[in-house]
Motif scaffolding. Structure first.
Motif, PDB file in Angstrom:
ATOM      1  N   ALA A   1       0.871  -1.009   0.047  1.00 18.97           N
ATOM      2  CA  ALA A   1      -0.028  -0.135   0.089  1.00 18.97           C
ATOM      3  C   ALA A   1       0.850   1.238   0.060  1.00 18.97           C
ATOM      4  N   SER A   2       2.001   1.303   0.510  1.00 14.13           N
ATOM      5  CA  SER A   2       2.948   2.241   0.573  1.00 14.13           C
ATOM      6  C   SER A   2       3.189   2.794  -0.655  1.00 14.13           C
ATOM      7  N   LEU A   3       3.293   2.111  -1.771  1.00 12.20           N
ATOM      8  CA  LEU A   3       3.698   2.417  -3.124  1.00 12.20           C
ATOM      9  C   LEU A   3       2.665   3.284  -3.620  1.00 12.20           C
ATOM     10  N   PHE A   4       1.344   3.309  -3.063  1.00 15.32           N
ATOM     11  CA  PHE A   4       0.279   4.067  -3.584  1.00 15.32           C
ATOM     12  C   PHE A   4       0.186   5.278  -2.643  1.00 15.32           C
ATOM     13  N   SER A   5       1.099   5.680  -1.741  1.00 11.41           N
ATOM     14  CA  SER A   5       0.829   6.583  -0.768  1.00 11.41           C
ATOM     15  C   SER A   5       0.578   8.266  -1.449  1.00 11.41           C
ATOM     16  N   PRO A   6      -0.080   9.099  -0.919  1.00 10.86           N
ATOM     17  CA  PRO A   6      -0.518  10.326  -1.679  1.00 10.86           C
ATOM     18  C   PRO A   6       0.730  10.729  -2.540  1.00 10.86           C
ATOM     19  N   GLN A   7       1.935  10.779  -1.701  1.00  6.61           N
ATOM     20  CA  GLN A   7       3.058  11.350  -2.370  1.00  6.61           C
ATOM     21  C   GLN A   7       3.669  10.644  -3.504  1.00  6.61           C
ATOM     22  N   ASN A   8       3.538   9.103  -3.439  1.00  6.24           N
ATOM     23  CA  ASN A   8       3.870   8.442  -4.540  1.00  6.24           C
ATOM     24  C   ASN A   8       2.858   8.880  -5.838  1.00  6.24           C
ATOM     25  N   LEU A   9       1.590   8.795  -5.406  1.00  9.99           N
ATOM     26  CA  LEU A   9       0.494   9.107  -6.547  1.00  9.99           C
ATOM     27  C   LEU A   9       0.800  10.524  -7.429  1.00  9.99           C
ATOM     28  N   LEU A  10       1.165  11.398  -6.376  1.00  5.69           N
ATOM     29  CA  LEU A  10       1.551  12.844  -7.053  1.00  5.69           C
ATOM     30  C   LEU A  10       2.887  12.378  -7.844  1.00  5.69           C
ATOM     31  N   SER A  11       3.844  11.858  -7.526  1.00  6.21           N
ATOM     32  CA  SER A  11       4.866  11.688  -8.345  1.00  6.21           C
ATOM     33  C   SER A  11       4.631  11.209  -9.590  1.00  6.21           C
ATOM     34  N   LEU A  12       3.847   9.787  -9.484  1.00  7.87           N
ATOM     35  CA  LEU A  12       3.339   9.358 -10.806  1.00  7.87           C
ATOM     36  C   LEU A  12       2.748  10.143 -11.689  1.00  7.87           C
ATOM     37  N   LEU A  13       1.661  11.263 -11.184  1.00  7.97           N
ATOM     38  CA  LEU A  13       1.033  12.132 -11.921  1.00  7.97           C
ATOM     39  C   LEU A  13       1.918  13.303 -12.508  1.00  7.97           C
ATOM     40  N   LYS A  14       2.877  13.809 -11.664  1.00 13.42           N
ATOM     41  CA  LYS A  14       3.835  14.482 -12.371  1.00 13.42           C
ATOM     42  C   LYS A  14       4.526  14.163 -13.398  1.00 13.42           C
ATOM     43  N   ASN A  15       5.077  12.828 -13.320  1.00  8.98           N
ATOM     44  CA  ASN A  15       5.863  12.393 -14.311  1.00  8.98           C
ATOM     45  C   ASN A  15       4.796  12.255 -15.494  1.00  8.98           C
ATOM     46  N   LYS A  16       3.492  11.855 -15.480  1.00  5.25           N
ATOM     47  CA  LYS A  16       2.802  11.568 -16.371  1.00  5.25           C
ATOM     48  C   LYS A  16       2.562  12.857 -17.216  1.00  5.25           C
ATOM     49  N   GLN A  17       2.381  13.950 -16.358  1.00  2.00           N
ATOM     50  CA  GLN A  17       2.204  15.006 -16.777  1.00  2.00           C
ATOM     51  C   GLN A  17       3.242  15.876 -17.844  1.00  2.00           C
ATOM     52  N   ARG A  18       4.818  15.054 -17.427  1.00  2.00           N
ATOM     53  CA  ARG A  18       6.033  15.579 -18.214  1.00  2.00           C
ATOM     54  C   ARG A  18       6.315  14.666 -19.179  1.00  2.00           C
ATOM     55  N   GLY A  19       5.062  13.589 -19.603  1.00  3.27           N
ATOM     56  CA  GLY A  19       5.492  12.704 -20.572  1.00  3.27           C
ATOM     57  C   GLY A  19       6.493  11.762 -20.252  1.00  3.27           C
ATOM     58  N   ILE A  20       6.726  11.547 -18.967  1.00  7.54           N
ATOM     59  CA  ILE A  20       7.626  10.333 -18.525  1.00  7.54           C
ATOM     60  C   ILE A  20       6.642   9.207 -17.943  1.00  7.54           C
ATOM     61  N   GLU A  21       6.938   8.088 -18.886  1.00  8.39           N
ATOM     62  CA  GLU A  21       6.029   6.878 -18.304  1.00  8.39           C
ATOM     63  C   GLU A  21       7.018   5.961 -17.437  1.00  8.39           C
ATOM     64  N   LEU A  22       6.597   5.943 -16.389  1.00  8.40           N
ATOM     65  CA  LEU A  22       7.405   5.103 -15.432  1.00  8.40           C
ATOM     66  C   LEU A  22       7.328   3.353 -16.068  1.00  8.40           C
ATOM     67  N   PRO A  23       8.408   2.729 -15.673  1.00  5.94           N
ATOM     68  CA  PRO A  23       8.279   1.548 -15.895  1.00  5.94           C
ATOM     69  C   PRO A  23       7.277   0.561 -15.087  1.00  5.94           C
ATOM     70  N   THR A  24       6.870  -0.297 -15.649  1.00 10.77           N
ATOM     71  CA  THR A  24       5.733  -1.071 -14.749  1.00 10.77           C
ATOM     72  C   THR A  24       6.762  -1.383 -13.209  1.00 10.77           C
ATOM     73  N   ILE A  25       5.713  -1.055 -12.365  1.00  7.56           N
ATOM     74  CA  ILE A  25       6.326  -1.234 -10.949  1.00  7.56           C
ATOM     75  C   ILE A  25       5.813  -2.613 -10.340  1.00  7.56           C
ATOM     76  N   ASN A  26       6.870  -3.190 -10.183  1.00  6.92           N
ATOM     77  CA  ASN A  26       6.721  -4.601  -9.270  1.00  6.92           C
ATOM     78  C   ASN A  26       7.264  -4.440  -7.750  1.00  6.92           C
TER      79      ASN A  26
END
Lengths: 330, 119
Positions: A159-184
């Motif tokens: 669950a800590s992977l989906f903390s508010p700050q990690n969701l914000l980081s994913l969102l920020k990357n998405k906005q900047r066109g950086i797709e993170l690799p699939t997280i395992n």
């Protein structure tokens, strides 16, 4: 020796080659340390198969997509993170996985005795890489004892992977066109070292990028006060080529983290003046750390950022990862 | 210009200038989500990994505790972002600094100095 296949939920030291997809970054490096004869606390790993199944069954990817397609998704991350956490906490582990976990715990306790505690530590595939350490973005849960505590902590790691700050980081990357690799996400279940002192060792001086020096931060108790900035730790600079203390500075070290005497996890206690105002490490211990630093740089063939702990004068390596972005720190 | 605080420089030694903002909770990060650009972020405890989402847009980070081994220092180095750890401030009421322009300079080997730009 047990034959491991991808069908197992758990991977054991020495029985599986280091593999980032299955073991995560931290787990892979621990397996590598073990293979090279470095003293680490004994551990086994709930590999990424369990996480992938859970995320799939809970439809988390679809839910993330729906969050990110809203008009101002950043305003909704706190609620969303709470929902995901509840869903993960309510998730029922596959029977087979629970059976394997019980067997693994019995196996560890046969070797180490039934009194031991376990650290449950996250190990994502995007952690601890040369390019990007993702340092501290997923959580660890210390001093677990029972099967129920361990299962709960595994879910909390996920669950800590989906903390508010990690969701914000994913969102920020998405906005900047950086797709993170699939997280395992894999989870390390490791003997908990109730350390007298612990800290971080960099095999270069990260303050000035001097590759002929090493830098050590230390505090009493567990390592977490150093990594999460809850104290100003002791600072020691060593000469790398020939063991010598170049600089040592006593840190404030107001507090330390120790085992919770009344249950799982840890508590904060104040450091008394007599230990607060002196260095945690003596020359003999610095010598051991210097030796470890040289050794690990050799094993990984790259400057390392090492978390370590001393218990009964024995030095344990808790984790080792490459020092990220060396060139920028000039 | 006067020195209002100093600490250990744990990352890039670039001289920087920016508005000081204080971050304590994830709600503060959400507030800054679209407007973190050019700001210097002050944090004072373990909540530091919260800065992750906006770190690439900040100009620098300042923490009142911690050292080179803190996650904040490690991720600041990843972004090449100036980062002053274990900072002691010489002012009694920190709240008067928030929203002010501050400058970070260096002296000696790794001493980071924080200056207040007077209005």
């Amino acid at each position: 020796m047990r034959k491991l296949t991808h069908n197992s939920y758990f991977s054991f030291l020495g029985e599986y080659p280091p593999n980032i997809k299955l073991l995560g970054g931290k787990g892979m490096n621990l397996f590598k340390l073990y293979d090279n004869g470095i003293r680490i606390p004994p551990c086994f790993i709930l590999n990424s198969r369990a996480y992938i199944e859970a995320i799939d069954r809970l439809h988390i990817s679809e839910k993330l997509e729906s969050l990110f397609s809203r008009s101002s998704p950043h305003k909704d991350v706190v609620n969303f993170a709470n929902c995901i956490k509840t869903e993960i906490n309510n998730y029922k582990f596959p029977k087979e996985c629970v059976t394997e976990l019980k067997q693994a715990l019995i196996r560890v306790q046969e070797n180490l005795g039934s009194k031991i505690f376990f650290a449950v530590r996250s190990s994502a595939n995007i952690e601890d890489q040369v390019q990007f350490s993702f340092a501290g973005q997923a959580e660890s849960f210390l001093f677990n004892k029972t099967l129920a505590e361990i299962v709960e902590s595994i879910k909390n790691c996920w669950a800590s992977l989906f903390s508010p700050q990690n969701l914000l980081s994913l969102l920020k990357n998405k906005q900047r066109g950086i797709e993170l690799p699939t997280i395992n996400m894999s989870v390390i279940i490791q003997e908990m070292i109730d350390s007298e002192m612990a800290g971080v060792l960099f095999t270069i001086n990260v303050l000035n990028n001097n590759a002929n020096q090493m830098l050590i931060n230390s505090n009493w108790g567990l390592c977490e006060t150093i990594t999460n900035s809850s104290v100003i730790p002791d600072l020691i600079i060593l000469d790398k080529n020939e063991f010598k203390v170049i600089e040592s500075k006593v840190g404030d070290k107001e507090i330390r983290r120790v085992k919770n005497p009344n249950g799982p996890f840890t508590i904060t206690v104040k450091n008394k003046p007599e230990i607060k105002n002196r260095l945690c490490l003596q020359l003999e211990q610095l010598l051991k750390l210097h030796h470890l630093g040289l050794n690990l740089e050799n094993v990984f063939n790259y400057p390392q950022d090492i978390e370590w702990a001393f218990k009964d004068d024995i030095l344990y390596t808790l984790q080792s990862r490459p020092i990220t972005n060396l060139s920028l720190n000039k | 210009m006067k020195v209002i605080g100093e600490g250990l420089s744990c990352s890039s030694k670039k001289e920087i200038l920016g508005e000081l903002v204080y971050v304590k909770t994830v709600e503060d990060v959400i507030e800054l989500f679209d407007c973190a650009h050019g700001k210097i972020c002050l944090v004072d405890d373990a909540g530091i990994t919260t800065l992750g989402p906006i770190l690439s847009e900040l100009t620098g980070t300042i923490c009142t505790t911690g050292g080179a081994g803190s996650h904040l220092a490690i991720i600041s180095r990843e972004f090449g972002l100036p980062c002053i750890m274990g900072t002691k401030f010489h002012v009694e009421d920190m709240s008067i600094l928030i929203g002010k322009q501050v400058q970070i300079k260096y002296d000696g080997d790794n001493n980071g100095l924080i200056y207040l730009i007077e209005d």
